[in-house]
Design a protein around this motif. Structure first.
Motif, mmCIF file in Angstrom:
data_model
loop_
_atom_site.group_PDB
_atom_site.id
_atom_site.type_symbol
_atom_site.label_atom_id
_atom_site.label_comp_id
_atom_site.label_asym_id
_atom_site.label_seq_id
_atom_site.Cartn_x
_atom_site.Cartn_y
_atom_site.Cartn_z
ATOM 1 N N GLY A 192 0.813 -1.209 0.000
ATOM 2 C CA GLY A 192 0.000 0.000 0.000
ATOM 3 C C GLY A 192 0.843 1.255 0.000
ATOM 4 N N HIS A 247 0.367 3.975 1.511
ATOM 5 C CA HIS A 247 0.469 4.552 2.846
ATOM 6 C C HIS A 247 1.662 3.992 3.621
ATOM 7 C CE1 HIS A 247 -1.853 0.860 3.149
ATOM 8 N NE2 HIS A 247 -1.583 0.805 4.435
ATOM 9 N N GLN A 248 2.143 2.809 3.205
ATOM 10 C CA GLN A 248 3.287 2.230 3.917
ATOM 11 C C GLN A 248 4.578 2.998 3.653
ATOM 12 O OE1 GLN A 248 2.952 0.299 6.257
ATOM 13 N NE2 GLN A 248 1.150 -0.988 5.942
ATOM 14 N N ARG A 270 -2.829 -6.614 7.616
ATOM 15 C CA ARG A 270 -2.791 -5.275 7.036
ATOM 16 C C ARG A 270 -2.474 -5.427 5.560
ATOM 17 N NH1 ARG A 270 -2.302 -6.403 12.500
ATOM 18 N NH2 ARG A 270 -2.718 -4.547 13.740
ATOM 19 N N MET A 271 -3.481 -5.309 4.742
ATOM 20 C CA MET A 271 -3.395 -5.531 3.295
ATOM 21 C C MET A 271 -2.544 -6.774 3.019
ATOM 22 S SD MET A 271 -5.163 -4.183 1.041
ATOM 23 C CE MET A 271 -5.377 -4.465 -0.724
ATOM 24 N N TRP A 292 -7.621 -10.730 -0.494
ATOM 25 C CA TRP A 292 -6.884 -9.821 0.370
ATOM 26 C C TRP A 292 -7.608 -9.655 1.705
ATOM 27 C CZ3 TRP A 292 -2.221 -7.635 -1.123
ATOM 28 C CH2 TRP A 292 -1.888 -7.747 -2.484
ATOM 29 N N ASP A 300 -7.653 -7.038 5.257
ATOM 30 C CA ASP A 300 -7.156 -5.842 5.932
ATOM 31 C C ASP A 300 -8.013 -5.546 7.150
ATOM 32 O OD1 ASP A 300 -5.209 -3.370 5.474
ATOM 33 O OD2 ASP A 300 -7.119 -2.600 6.228
ATOM 34 N N ALA A 302 -6.721 4.930 3.080
ATOM 35 C CA ALA A 302 -5.477 4.245 2.711
ATOM 36 C C ALA A 302 -5.777 3.037 1.826
ATOM 37 C CB ALA A 302 -4.725 3.812 3.962
ATOM 38 N N LEU A 303 -6.844 2.300 2.156
ATOM 39 C CA LEU A 303 -7.251 1.173 1.314
ATOM 40 C C LEU A 303 -7.621 1.647 -0.084
ATOM 41 C CD1 LEU A 303 -9.509 -1.150 3.510
ATOM 42 C CD2 LEU A 303 -7.272 -1.675 2.544
ATOM 43 N N THR A 306 -4.637 2.343 -2.093
ATOM 44 C CA THR A 306 -4.015 1.090 -2.519
ATOM 45 C C THR A 306 -4.740 0.510 -3.724
ATOM 46 O OG1 THR A 306 -3.328 0.652 -0.245
ATOM 47 C CG2 THR A 306 -3.349 -1.224 -1.756
ATOM 48 N N ARG A 333 -4.052 2.135 -7.050
ATOM 49 C CA ARG A 333 -2.750 1.800 -7.625
ATOM 50 C C ARG A 333 -2.694 0.372 -8.164
ATOM 51 N NH1 ARG A 333 1.417 4.894 -5.139
ATOM 52 N NH2 ARG A 333 2.871 3.532 -6.235
#
Length: 424
Positions: free
Chosen positions: A251, A253-254, A287-288, A306, A308, A318-319, A322, A325
């Motif tokens: 993700g 956000h990471q 987490r994802m 997946w 989360d 944030a999801l 992800t 992308r």
């Protein structure tokens, strides 16, 4: 006290819960005194507060420190599959015998007094951290910061405040500045603090407290910067620039979570190899997390599956980032939520990106939102929504009508834990 097993001892702790939760450190201080003040004998502490990203940041710091050859304790919550996940002693998840011993000692010292489950189990963890040699303790706040049970360490080596957002308003306040004030309660006089990206209103509160305490801040966008460039992670601070692989954790956000971890490691004097290990070796289930094997995966062999555990609007954003992308593929949510959360606020960022929502209950969680309520919230956002009795049934139904779908199970860490148990 006779030691049976950790489940029985944890159940005893649950029965001691006060009728009402009042955020206070009084019960914690009383019990720690009865235990001989283990909080005063801890290894150097890195104390982490914030709304989202605490666990991922902790996992990356731990990966870096352990790659550098250090022995690291860590404390996080909640657990996903079993309680033991919360306590790691010198790099290893606590064993059943060790956990039983700590819980039994804590119950004996407490002598039946009223105390919350988190307070009691945190005190038990402190005994293990104090009595097992290690080089560092990564200590994650449970809720808030100022009055959180973990906030009994007088002089942490370093504090970290991850992004602050609306969450736990019943306890922490209804505005970003109020919540930021609670999170900033972990700052200590003269102690440095790494600050992740914040809304201006939150940053002002954190800066004001830091100024009163003479606590040096290293804030995102001021003292350090992190970004993705050409499929790499670039980090820059006053020490210089790092060009690293993207985080192992999934993700966009990471990247910012990695930035906080890197800022912490650099502040502590660690080298580029340690920093690279932090982003490439970290593991943080739920987490994802892509499920690549197990019975749930076998129920949808051609789908992407997946999981989360993010459970608030900030996590949903944030999801959504992800998913934007990710390669184009129809995405279907399997959705569960506790009744302290707003389903519409969670679903709103995801609504433009998903084809359907299947609402499911959270087993053995009386505080879970009824699937019918979740369906109603999803439908109000224009989403195709239905119910299923559990995640496995929902996966099979989605795969039957769209075999190559992307299926994302989300909305609750409690649900994530059940999914991991069910999937072996």
């Amino acid at each position: 006290m006779t030691t049976t097993n950790s489940a029985a001892l944890l159940a005893q702790m649950t029965e001691l819960h006060p009728r009402e939760i009042d955020l206070s450190l009084d019960r914690t201080h009383r019990l720690l005194a009865a235990l001989g003040h283990p909080e005063q004998r801890l290894p150097p502490v890195i104390h982490i507060a914030g709304t989202n990203g605490k666990g991922s940041t902790l996992a990356m710091i731990r990966a870096g420190l352990e790659a550098a050859g250090l022995k690291v304790h860590s404390y996080s919550s909640p657990h996903l599959v079993r309680f033991h996940e919360r306590i790691r002693l010198a790099g290893a998840e606590i064993s059943e015998p060790a956990l039983c011993t700590l819980l039994a000692r804590t119950l004996e010292a407490n002598q039946g007094a009223s105390i919350t489950f988190f307070e009691a189990t945190t005190c038990a963890a402190f005994i293990g951290f104090a009595e097992t040699p290690a080089d560092a303790l990564l200590l994650e706040v449970g809720m808030g910061g100022r009055l959180d049970t973990t906030n009994v360490v007088d002089a942490p080596l370093l504090t970290i405040i991850t992004p602050v957002a609306l969450d736990h308003q019943a306890f922490l306040g209804s505005t970003i500045p109020e919540i930021a004030a609670e999170k900033a309660g972990i700052l200590k006089r003269g102690g440095p603090c790494i600050v992740g990206r914040q809304e201006e209103a939150a940053l002002e509160v954190i800066e004001a407290r830091a100024s009163r305490l003479g606590a040096p801040l290293l804030a995102h966008g001021q003292h350090w910067h992190v970004w993705e460039e050409r499929g790499r992670l670039v980090f820059q601070d006053e020490t210089g620039l790092l060009d690293l692989p993207l985080p192992r954790l999934v993700g966009p956000h990471q990247v910012e979570n990695a930035g906080m971890a890197l800022a912490a490691l650099r502040r502590l004097g660690h080298d580029e190899a340690t920093c690279e290990a932090a982003v490439t070796r970290a593991d943080w289930p739920g987490r994802m997390q892509r499920l690549t094997r197990g019975p749930l995966r076998e129920a949808a062999p051609d789908a992407e599956l997946w999981l989360d555990g993010g459970h608030n609007a900030h996590a949903a954003e944030a999801l959504a980032a992800t998913l934007r992308r990710a390669p184009t593929r129809p995405t279907h949510l399997i959705f569960a939520l506790m009744n302290t959360r707003d389903p519409a606020a969670f679903l709103a960022p995801l609504a433009p990106l998903v084809a359907s929502v299947t609402a499911v209950p959270i087993p053995d969680e009386p505080g879970a939102t009824a699937p019918a309520t979740l369906v109603e919230a999803a439908a109000a956002l224009g989403l195709t929504a239905t119910e299923a009795p559990d995640a496995a049934t929902a996966i099979r139904a989605i795969a039957a009508r769209e075999p190559r779908a992307r299926i994302l199970i989300c909305g609750s860490l409690y649900q994530a834990g059940w999914v991991l148990r069910e999937n072996g």
